[in-house]
Design a protein around this motif. Structure first.
Motif, PDB file in Angstrom:
ATOM      1  N   ALA A 113       9.068   2.493   0.344  1.00 49.52           N
ATOM      2  CA  ALA A 113       9.433   1.945   1.664  1.00 49.52           C
ATOM      3  C   ALA A 113      10.878   1.469   1.718  1.00 49.52           C
ATOM      4  CB  ALA A 113       8.495   0.797   2.020  1.00 49.52           C
ATOM      5  N   ALA A 114      11.623   1.644   0.614  1.00 52.88           N
ATOM      6  CA  ALA A 114      13.018   1.174   0.610  1.00 52.88           C
ATOM      7  C   ALA A 114      13.833   1.863   1.698  1.00 52.88           C
ATOM      8  CB  ALA A 114      13.652   1.422  -0.756  1.00 52.88           C
ATOM      9  N   ALA A 115      13.354   3.025   2.137  1.00 47.80           N
ATOM     10  CA  ALA A 115      14.081   3.758   3.171  1.00 47.80           C
ATOM     11  C   ALA A 115      14.020   3.062   4.523  1.00 47.80           C
ATOM     12  CB  ALA A 115      13.503   5.166   3.296  1.00 47.80           C
ATOM     13  N   CYS A 116      13.141   2.093   4.664  1.00 50.03           N
ATOM     14  CA  CYS A 116      12.979   1.505   5.997  1.00 50.03           C
ATOM     15  C   CYS A 116      12.499   0.054   6.004  1.00 50.03           C
ATOM     16  CB  CYS A 116      12.005   2.347   6.805  1.00 50.03           C
ATOM     17  SG  CYS A 116      10.462   2.624   5.930  1.00 50.03           S
ATOM     18  N   HIS A 117      12.197  -0.539   4.824  1.00 52.43           N
ATOM     19  CA  HIS A 117      11.568  -1.875   4.846  1.00 52.43           C
ATOM     20  C   HIS A 117      12.391  -2.914   5.604  1.00 52.43           C
ATOM     21  CE1 HIS A 117      13.389  -2.417   0.518  1.00 52.43           C
ATOM     22  NE2 HIS A 117      14.319  -2.445   1.443  1.00 52.43           N
ATOM     23  N   ALA A 118      13.733  -2.749   5.555  1.00 53.08           N
ATOM     24  CA  ALA A 118      14.577  -3.772   6.174  1.00 53.08           C
ATOM     25  C   ALA A 118      14.382  -3.835   7.685  1.00 53.08           C
ATOM     26  CB  ALA A 118      16.038  -3.514   5.838  1.00 53.08           C
ATOM     27  N   GLN A 119      13.915  -2.713   8.259  1.00 56.43           N
ATOM     28  CA  GLN A 119      13.636  -2.711   9.706  1.00 56.43           C
ATOM     29  C   GLN A 119      12.609  -3.794  10.048  1.00 56.43           C
ATOM     30  OE1 GLN A 119      14.802  -0.328  12.066  1.00 56.43           O
ATOM     31  NE2 GLN A 119      13.314  -0.352  13.700  1.00 56.43           N
ATOM     32  N   GLU A 127       0.822  -1.214   0.000  1.00 53.40           N
ATOM     33  CA  GLU A 127       0.000   0.000   0.000  1.00 53.40           C
ATOM     34  C   GLU A 127       0.860   1.271   0.000  1.00 53.40           C
ATOM     35  OE1 GLU A 127      -3.040   0.198  -0.836  1.00 53.40           O
ATOM     36  OE2 GLU A 127      -2.945   2.372  -0.681  1.00 53.40           O
ATOM     37  N   ILE A 128       2.009   1.216   0.679  1.00 56.74           N
ATOM     38  CA  ILE A 128       2.907   2.386   0.651  1.00 56.74           C
ATOM     39  C   ILE A 128       3.296   2.681  -0.801  1.00 56.74           C
ATOM     40  CG2 ILE A 128       5.226   3.212   1.260  1.00 56.74           C
ATOM     41  CD1 ILE A 128       4.906   1.604   3.909  1.00 56.74           C
ATOM     42  N   HIS A 129       3.672   1.637  -1.526  1.00 50.84           N
ATOM     43  CA  HIS A 129       4.107   1.837  -2.918  1.00 50.84           C
ATOM     44  C   HIS A 129       2.930   2.149  -3.826  1.00 50.84           C
ATOM     45  CE1 HIS A 129       8.495   0.783  -2.914  1.00 50.84           C
ATOM     46  NE2 HIS A 129       8.126   0.619  -1.663  1.00 50.84           N
ATOM     47  N   HIS A 130       1.806   1.519  -3.564  1.00 48.39           N
ATOM     48  CA  HIS A 130       0.603   1.818  -4.361  1.00 48.39           C
ATOM     49  C   HIS A 130       0.185   3.278  -4.183  1.00 48.39           C
ATOM     50  CE1 HIS A 130      -4.007   1.534  -4.550  1.00 48.39           C
ATOM     51  NE2 HIS A 130      -3.565   1.673  -5.773  1.00 48.39           N
ATOM     52  N   SER A 131       0.463   3.816  -2.982  1.00 43.40           N
ATOM     53  CA  SER A 131       0.101   5.211  -2.705  1.00 43.40           C
ATOM     54  C   SER A 131       1.136   6.196  -3.252  1.00 43.40           C
ATOM     55  CB  SER A 131      -0.018   5.440  -1.192  1.00 43.40           C
ATOM     56  OG  SER A 131      -1.001   4.615  -0.654  1.00 43.40           O
ATOM     57  N   ARG A 187      25.928   7.977  -4.463  1.00 44.72           N
ATOM     58  CA  ARG A 187      24.789   8.593  -5.146  1.00 44.72           C
ATOM     59  C   ARG A 187      24.361   7.662  -6.277  1.00 44.72           C
ATOM     60  NH1 ARG A 187      22.313  13.951  -5.780  1.00 44.72           N
ATOM     61  NH2 ARG A 187      21.336  13.899  -7.822  1.00 44.72           N
ATOM     62  N   THR A 188      23.091   7.301  -6.284  1.00 45.09           N
ATOM     63  CA  THR A 188      22.596   6.344  -7.283  1.00 45.09           C
ATOM     64  C   THR A 188      21.548   7.001  -8.185  1.00 45.09           C
ATOM     65  OG1 THR A 188      20.996   5.575  -5.650  1.00 45.09           O
ATOM     66  CG2 THR A 188      22.990   4.271  -5.889  1.00 45.09           C
ATOM     67  N   MET A 189      21.068   6.269  -9.191  1.00 48.40           N
ATOM     68  CA  MET A 189      20.112   6.838 -10.146  1.00 48.40           C
ATOM     69  C   MET A 189      18.769   7.169  -9.502  1.00 48.40           C
ATOM     70  SD  MET A 189      19.252   3.505 -12.495  1.00 48.40           S
ATOM     71  CE  MET A 189      17.773   3.965 -13.354  1.00 48.40           C
ATOM     72  N   MET A 190      18.496   6.569  -8.334  1.00 48.22           N
ATOM     73  CA  MET A 190      17.257   6.932  -7.630  1.00 48.22           C
ATOM     74  C   MET A 190      17.639   7.317  -6.200  1.00 48.22           C
ATOM     75  SD  MET A 190      18.078   3.774  -7.645  1.00 48.22           S
ATOM     76  CE  MET A 190      18.456   2.512  -6.500  1.00 48.22           C
ATOM     77  N   ASN A 191      16.684   7.872  -5.485  1.00 52.49           N
ATOM     78  CA  ASN A 191      16.971   8.307  -4.125  1.00 52.49           C
ATOM     79  C   ASN A 191      16.990   7.095  -3.197  1.00 52.49           C
ATOM     80  OD1 ASN A 191      17.342   9.822  -1.833  1.00 52.49           O
ATOM     81  ND2 ASN A 191      15.192  10.432  -1.659  1.00 52.49           N
ATOM     82  N   HIS A 192      18.164   6.579  -2.906  1.00 50.89           N
ATOM     83  CA  HIS A 192      18.280   5.358  -2.110  1.00 50.89           C
ATOM     84  C   HIS A 192      19.516   5.536  -1.234  1.00 50.89           C
ATOM     85  CE1 HIS A 192      17.215   0.946  -1.957  1.00 50.89           C
ATOM     86  NE2 HIS A 192      18.318   0.985  -1.267  1.00 50.89           N
ATOM     87  N   ALA A 193      19.311   5.615   0.064  1.00 52.48           N
ATOM     88  CA  ALA A 193      20.417   5.947   0.966  1.00 52.48           C
ATOM     89  C   ALA A 193      21.377   4.783   1.089  1.00 52.48           C
ATOM     90  CB  ALA A 193      19.855   6.306   2.338  1.00 52.48           C
ATOM     91  N   ILE A 200       9.772  -7.530  -0.696  1.00 54.00           N
ATOM     92  CA  ILE A 200      10.178  -6.691  -1.834  1.00 54.00           C
ATOM     93  C   ILE A 200       9.198  -6.897  -2.996  1.00 54.00           C
ATOM     94  CG2 ILE A 200      12.010  -6.217  -3.536  1.00 54.00           C
ATOM     95  CD1 ILE A 200      12.943  -5.439  -0.775  1.00 54.00           C
ATOM     96  N   ALA A 201       8.772  -8.141  -3.193  1.00 56.52           N
ATOM     97  CA  ALA A 201       7.790  -8.413  -4.249  1.00 56.52           C
ATOM     98  C   ALA A 201       6.513  -7.595  -4.013  1.00 56.52           C
ATOM     99  CB  ALA A 201       7.462  -9.910  -4.286  1.00 56.52           C
ATOM    100  N   SER A 202       6.128  -7.459  -2.757  1.00 58.25           N
ATOM    101  CA  SER A 202       4.913  -6.680  -2.448  1.00 58.25           C
ATOM    102  C   SER A 202       5.101  -5.223  -2.818  1.00 58.25           C
ATOM    103  CB  SER A 202       4.595  -6.764  -0.953  1.00 58.25           C
ATOM    104  OG  SER A 202       4.514  -8.108  -0.584  1.00 58.25           O
ATOM    105  N   GLU A 203       6.301  -4.713  -2.618  1.00 61.24           N
ATOM    106  CA  GLU A 203       6.562  -3.324  -3.017  1.00 61.24           C
ATOM    107  C   GLU A 203       6.458  -3.185  -4.537  1.00 61.24           C
ATOM    108  OE1 GLU A 203       9.546  -2.232   0.689  1.00 61.24           O
ATOM    109  OE2 GLU A 203      10.330  -2.151  -1.333  1.00 61.24           O
TER     110      GLU A 203
END
Ligand SMILES: Cc1cc2nc3c(=O)[nH]c(=O)nc-3n(C[C@H](O)[C@H](O)[C@H](O)COP(=O)(O)OP(=O)(O)OC[C@H]3O[C@@H](n4cnc5c(N)ncnc54)[C@H](O)[C@@H]3O)c2cc1C
Length: 390
Positions: free
Chosen positions: A86-92, A78-82, A208-214, A252-255
């Motif tokens: 969630a890549a900033a925190c999904h691993a938590q 739902e985070i991604h659908h919206s 620094r990557t092609m997308m915003n990913h810390a 990750i598949a859900s995202e």
């Protein structure tokens, strides 16, 4: 009509609505601005943590929600659908699984309640290295026991969220690869307290990557970590790593499914609204059919994600399903990203439409956390009985 409405007619409607409500506070503009400066979505991550979503998989006895991967999937989708990421925190959500399954009771009591209430962030997972790639067993980072401490030397790469995490779960060699019987032996899992480590043997270099990913590169130079930070048994780290992979693949598949739904809805809307040659572009079959085909693939991929999550939560083996879910979901989010750009025409490239940003973001999942080729190798070898290819 919302073409993916039927997806959400399931038992998690209340949870999904609550996540959607939270995400409304973080609209396209929020993500676009962060993307421009490659900044961490601190406010969003804090809001998710405060709402308890990051503690979904932590058992109630340790202060979490005690829910399953099915619910965690619903949240991330739902985070991604919206329109969020969630890549900033999904691993938590899932790294703590290693601690939960293999950590001592002391570790669990010490860390899990704090991870659950958000006072500690465990969202960095240190596996990848610059010179070993996917061949994890060849990793070079060494943790050498010296009295009551491990002394760590080596280098890691692509370690995401390292700058935004209090703890990192590190995988390092405790026995050199030429001294073990099987190359999967001699790897260990160690909790590193980043607050003490950075500047005292650990240096972080952001990439620094092609997308915003810390994401970052880590340099270990005689970093000392208390020996009691070892999680589980010394030398068994590879086994613990494998244990955690199915949950990661499903989440990750859900995202990816969430991204795919976001692209699908935007694309249908645009195809209905954009008038060229005196009629909506969506009236042309050349525009309709790629969208319809991708939609069919999306429905199928989502079924596989649901099946993998339900097997996982039922405690049943789910390696093939988790891998197929990741493969199919990453493929369909990438397919829909392409369909969206094609349907939007020139506007697909304009930053203000957000399509190009999401296109860059969802491309990652063909490569990380596991590349498509390696999933295909797994299916060929372990499910279909074909010879090992590498
Ligand atoms: C943005 C980002 C974030 C990441 N976050 C983390 C993180 O937090 N923690 C972490 O530990 N890692 C992280 N990673 C690393 C990620 O898991 C790896 O990039 C991924 O597993 C691929 O490894 P590699 O980049 O070394 O590619 P390589 O192993 O060098 O592979 C390169 C290409 O060759 C292909 N290939 C390699 N071997 C074979 C083979 N035998 N058969 C067929 N094809 C093959 C691969 O599929 C790939 O396409 C992240 C990566 C990125 C880009």
């Amino acid at each position: 009509m919302n073409p993916t409405n039927r997806f959400v007619e399931d038992s998690h409607q209340e949870l999904i609505s609550a996540v959607r409500e939270l995400c409304r506070e973080y609209p396209d503009k929020y993500w676009r601005e962060l993307d421009e400066t490659r900044s961490y979505p601190e406010a969003f991550v804090q809001a998710l943590t405060d709402a308890g979503y990051m503690a979904t998989l932590i058992p109630e006895e340790y202060g979490g929600a005690g829910l399953g991967v099915t619910e965690a999937s619903a949240i991330l989708e739902e985070i991604h659908h919206s329109g969020g990421n969630a890549a900033a925190c999904h691993a938590q959500m899932y790294i703590m699984g290693t601690l939960l399954r293999h950590g001592s009771e002391k570790h669990k009591r010490e860390y899990l309640p704090k991870i659950a209430d958000g006072s500690l962030r465990l969202q960095a997972f240190g596996v990848s290295e610059p010179n070993t790639g996917t061949d994890t067993t060849q990793m070079k980072t060494m943790a050498v026991k010296n009295g009551d401490r491990y002394v760590i030397n080596g280098q890691k790469i692509w370690i995401s969220r390292a700058e935004h995490s209090d703890l990192m779960l590190l995988i390092a060699r405790t026995t050199p690869v030429d001294q073990v019987k099987k190359r999967t032996e001699g790897l260990s899992t160690i909790l590193v307290d980043m607050r003490q480590a950075v500047g005292h043997g650990l240096r972080i270099r952001p990439i620094r990557t092609m997308m915003n990913h810390a994401t970052t590169e880590l340099f270990f130079d005689n970093l000392e970590v208390p020996a009691e930070n070892l999680v589980g048994e010394e030398g068994q780290g590879f086994r613990y790593l494998l244990d955690s992979l199915n949950a990661e693949r499903i989440l990750i598949a859900s995202e990816c499914i969430g991204d795919a739904r976001w692209f699908l809805e935007r694309t249908c809307r645009y195809a209905n609204e954009r008038v060229v040659f005196g009629r909506p572009i969506g009236k042309n079959q050349g525009v309709q059919f790629p969208i319809a085909r991708a939609y069919a693939n999306l429905e199928a991929a989502r079924l596989m994600v649901t099946r993998a999550a339900s097997l996982f939560d039922g405690g049943k083996p789910c390696g093939p399903e988790a891998n197929m879910a990741k493969l199919l979901a990453a493929d369909v989010s990438w397919e829909l990203a392409n369909v969206a750009v094609q349907t939007y025409g020139g506007f697909g490239f304009a930053e203000e439409y957000d399509i190009e940003r999401k296109f860059r973001e969802t491309r990652l999942y063909q490569v990380a956390p596991i590349s498509t080729n390696l999933i295909l190798s797994y299916l060929a070898e372990h499910v279909l009985g074909l010879p090992r290819s590498y």
